[in-house]
Scaffold this motif. Structure first.
Motif, PDB file in Angstrom:
ATOM      1  N   ALA A 621       0.843  -1.209   0.000  1.00 34.85           N
ATOM      2  CA  ALA A 621       0.000   0.000   0.000  1.00 34.85           C
ATOM      3  C   ALA A 621       0.874   1.253   0.000  1.00 34.85           C
ATOM      4  O   ALA A 621       0.571   2.242  -0.684  1.00 34.85           O
ATOM      5  CB  ALA A 621      -0.930  -0.004   1.211  1.00 34.85           C
ATOM      6  N   LYS A 622       1.968   1.224   0.757  1.00 30.44           N
ATOM      7  CA  LYS A 622       2.878   2.371   0.768  1.00 30.44           C
ATOM      8  C   LYS A 622       3.549   2.536  -0.595  1.00 30.44           C
ATOM      9  O   LYS A 622       3.779   3.663  -1.052  1.00 30.44           O
ATOM     10  CB  LYS A 622       3.942   2.198   1.865  1.00 30.44           C
ATOM     11  N   ARG A 623       3.855   1.417  -1.232  1.00 27.89           N
ATOM     12  CA  ARG A 623       4.448   1.488  -2.581  1.00 27.89           C
ATOM     13  C   ARG A 623       3.460   2.164  -3.531  1.00 27.89           C
ATOM     14  O   ARG A 623       3.833   3.033  -4.323  1.00 27.89           O
ATOM     15  CB  ARG A 623       4.793   0.091  -3.101  1.00 27.89           C
ATOM     16  N   GLN A 624       2.224   1.751  -3.441  1.00 28.03           N
ATOM     17  CA  GLN A 624       1.190   2.348  -4.285  1.00 28.03           C
ATOM     18  C   GLN A 624       1.128   3.859  -4.053  1.00 28.03           C
ATOM     19  O   GLN A 624       1.062   4.648  -5.006  1.00 28.03           O
ATOM     20  CB  GLN A 624      -0.166   1.704  -3.977  1.00 28.03           C
ATOM     21  N   GLY A 625       1.190   4.245  -2.772  1.00 24.67           N
ATOM     22  CA  GLY A 625       1.130   5.662  -2.430  1.00 24.67           C
ATOM     23  C   GLY A 625       2.269   6.457  -3.052  1.00 24.67           C
ATOM     24  O   GLY A 625       2.129   7.635  -3.375  1.00 24.67           O
ATOM     25  N   LEU A 626       3.418   5.802  -3.232  1.00 28.35           N
ATOM     26  CA  LEU A 626       4.579   6.493  -3.807  1.00 28.35           C
ATOM     27  C   LEU A 626       4.594   6.393  -5.330  1.00 28.35           C
ATOM     28  O   LEU A 626       5.528   6.869  -5.980  1.00 28.35           O
ATOM     29  CB  LEU A 626       5.876   5.885  -3.259  1.00 28.35           C
TER      30      LEU A 626
END
Ligand code: XCC
Ligand code: SF4
Length: 654
Positions: A621-626
């Motif tokens: 999810a954090k990867r998606q956010g970035l």
């Protein structure tokens, strides 16, 4: 209880063969250990487990009935929210104080060193000294290392007081993160100040708003992570050397049948470092030989062990739950302790052997132990005296009672931020590139203690294994590092256990997939690394594809660490329930509400398979956010059939 031995009991209590052998041996000899005492405590108090009991004043003690039938308020009128929050606040303050007081001891000695008032200490890393001094505004040009050290000591002493608006090292946090702290009113001002204020706030009739109390809990934690612990780590590096990759060994097999064995247990490298030096003294070695020993073997336990392993490659005997079992080998001449995580029971166990328990800190005495007051100004002399006492105990060893189980396992240590960046060629770019490309999905810090309520080291090992198999780089400190070392995760060859992406990166760099970052105060290194990564990317820490985990925590210090890690923007998974479940409001704040204010939260998950799944989804999810390539949550599942469901309190009974 004792005497029941084998029959699988030892295998339920710990995953390691050296520990199993010693648990069985303790049973044979009728020696009581931590697991026996945990069983004797059953059932443990339910009110306390939920955080619902209070004895902060003499109108109490009070408790709130979690089922809503009995009293819902203490005598003063405090409800479940207030009582739970106050208890948690005091726990954080105790943990933060412990790390920070350790930091203060180092700082004081560092100050004495600057004024040539010590023996046995020197400035080992002058480059780092000058770098830190410049960072906090001390003039370095044209001045001697001692002059710089004297001024640096003065600046950092002020960090403990109340004259500052914020701590010296706060500037290391990304500006966006500092702005968040400022807005919330949780910028840590002084280390002692935040701790004292927490004690004040949790006195009867002061802070009666649980949100307000818990926000100050974050601030108290931040004063540990970016204050006391960071000061401890940075000055230890200056005095004892900044760790560089080093190969060592771990488990009880590091003890030697033909040598004087001295276990160093506790936390502060001030003591262990001079003891290591004294063990090489030709006069003491000659004395050992005159008694028939072939040498003096120093080994570590717990975080003092981590400090020695990181900087000197000293072998590691074990983590928290190994302290009694190390004595049961019958092969220790002395266990030398300073403070923290040292069970008072070691004195009882030592009485079954010739082993001397030598306490050294005037603030941590153990009834029945030999106390040799360790005064850092005379570090070398005191260390000499301690090692001599251990050597003189060697003739009293009974070889027939010695049981040293098995062979040691290799493990690597020494991954300071400087060493990690060095391995990457001086910049975080290669790591960032690997994460951006998805070769490495993210990074997780697996930290903290052992707790006899869980099978020793099972969660540390299982969680770590599942993460590295899924291309997540793991950083470890404290007892989690020892657990992973013992299971072979911390040698370069362990890259073979990692997923293809992480494996390729580790093989290219010649590093293990699980990096030993140090002792518990060295969790501050992880803050520094995260800040560097966030700054490099121009984002805040909470946007990074990272997480924290304390799978087997027991200590108040671990709660302080959790507070600063989450307040710094890193979501953290706990494997043991904290005493907060008596207040649904507090639980909601910690497990959800905090996400909206600091961008991170706490999760409690004792099953390592489920914890690993949660972390993988979080990272994606954090990867998606970035804007990085990511795997949607519903495409991630528990990745193999052997879910190691951990029965809570399975250590109890036989
Ligand atoms: Fe281990 Fe540090 Fe925990 Fe103690 S607290 S049990 S990690 S030795 Ni750090
Ligand atoms: Fe009871 Fe309140 Fe005193 Fe706590 S502070 S012991 S809840 S009266």
């Amino acid at each position: 209880m004792s005497g029941t031995s084998t029959n699988g009991r030892a295998r339920r209590l710990t995953v390691h063969q050296d520990a199993q052998a010693m648990i069985d041996r303790a049973g044979e000899l009728g020696i009581t250990t931590v697991w026996d005492r945990l069983a004797a405590q059953q059932p443990q108090c339910g009110y306390c487990a939920l955080g619902l009991s209070c004895r902060n004043c003499a109108m109490g003690p009070c408790r709130v009935d979690p089922f809503g039938e009995g009293p819902q308020k203490g005598v003063c009128g405090a409800d479940a929210d207030v009582i739970v929050a106050r208890n948690l606040g005091r726990t954080i303050a105790a943990g933060s104080s412990s790390h920070s007081d350790h930091g203060r001891d180092i700082l004081e000695t560092f100050g004495h060193l600057a004024h040539a008032e010590t023996s046995g200490y020197r400035i080992a890393d002058e480059e780092k000294l000058r770098r830190i001094a410049t960072e906090v505004g001390v003039v370095t040009e044209g001045r001697t290392a001692e002059e710089v050290a004297g001024d640096l000591a003065d600046v950092l002493q002020e960090d403990y007081g109340s004259r500052r608006g914020s701590l010296s090292f706060i500037g290391r946090a990304p500006a966006v993160r500092r702005a968040k702290w400022e807005k919330l009113g949780i910028t840590p001002r002084g280390v002692d100040r935040e701790n004292v204020e927490m004690l004040h706030r949790t006195h009867m009739g002061v802070d009666n708003d649980y949100v307000n109390t818990l926000l100050h809990g974050l601030r108290t934690g931040l004063a540990d992570g970016w204050g006391g612990s960071m000061i401890a780590t940075e000055l230890s590096d200056v005095m004892f050397g900044t760790p560089q990759p080093v190969v060592s060994e771990v488990n009880l097999g590091v003890l030697k049948t033909d040598q004087v064995n001295i276990a160093m247990h506790g936390h502060n490298p001030l003591l262990s470092d001079v003891i290591c030096a004294a063990a090489q003294d030709p006069e003491l070695l000659e004395l050992a030989r005159s008694y028939g020993a072939t040498g003096i073997n120093i080994v570590g336990l717990c975080c003092t062990g981590n400090e020695m392993l990181m900087r000197r490659g000293v072998p590691m005997a074990g983590n928290h739950l190994m302290q009694e079992l190390a004595l049961v080998t019958g092969a220790l001449e002395a266990m030398v302790v300073d403070y923290q995580c040292i069970m008072p029971s070691i004195v009882d166990v030592s009485k079954c052997y010739h082993t001397k328990i030598i306490s050294t800190s005037d603030k941590a005495k153990f009834t029945g132990a030999t106390h040799i007051s360790f005064d850092p100004e005379h570090g070398a002399e005191v260390a000499h005296q301690i090692v001599r006492m251990a050597v003189e105990a060697y003739p009293d060893r009974n070889p027939e009672r010695v049981r040293i189980p098995g062979q040691p396992v290799q493990m690597m240590g020494g991954f300071s931020v400087e060493a990690i960046l060095g391995a990457l060629g001086g910049t975080p770019k290669p790591l960032v590139d690997a994460i951006a490309a998805g070769t490495i999905r993210g990074a997780v810090a697996v930290v903290g203690c052992n707790n006899p309520k869980l099978p020793q080291d099972l969660e540390h090992i299982e969680l770590t294994r599942r993460l590295i198999e899924n291309d997540v780089l793991v950083l470890v400190t404290g007892c989690a590092a020892v657990a992973n070392g013992k299971s072979g995760h911390m040698v370069p060859e362990a890259a073979a256990m990692a997923g293809p992406g992480l494996r390729s990166v580790c093989q290219a760099l010649g590093i293990p997939p699980v990096l030993h970052v140090g002792s518990c105060v060295d969790n501050s290194r992880i803050l520094v690394l995260l800040a560097a990564l966030a700054d490099f990317l121009g984002v805040d820490i909470d946007q990074l594809p990272v997480a924290g985990a304390a799978p087997e925590w027991y200590s108040e210090k671990a709660v302080a660490i959790g507070a600063y890690v989450v307040a710094s923007g890193v979501t953290t998974v706990l494997g043991v329930q904290p005493a907060v479940f008596g207040s649904p409001n507090v639980v909601n704040l910690l497990a959800d509400g905090l996400d909206g204010v600091v961008g991170a939260k706490f999760v409690v998950e004792p099953d390592p398979a489920k914890a690993a799944l949660f972390i993988r989804r979080h990272i994606e999810a954090k990867r998606q956010g970035l804007g990085l390539p990511f795997v949607p949550a519903d495409e991630l599942a528990i990745d193999d059939g052997e879910s190691a469901t951990v029965p809570v309190a399975s250590g109890v009974g036989s």
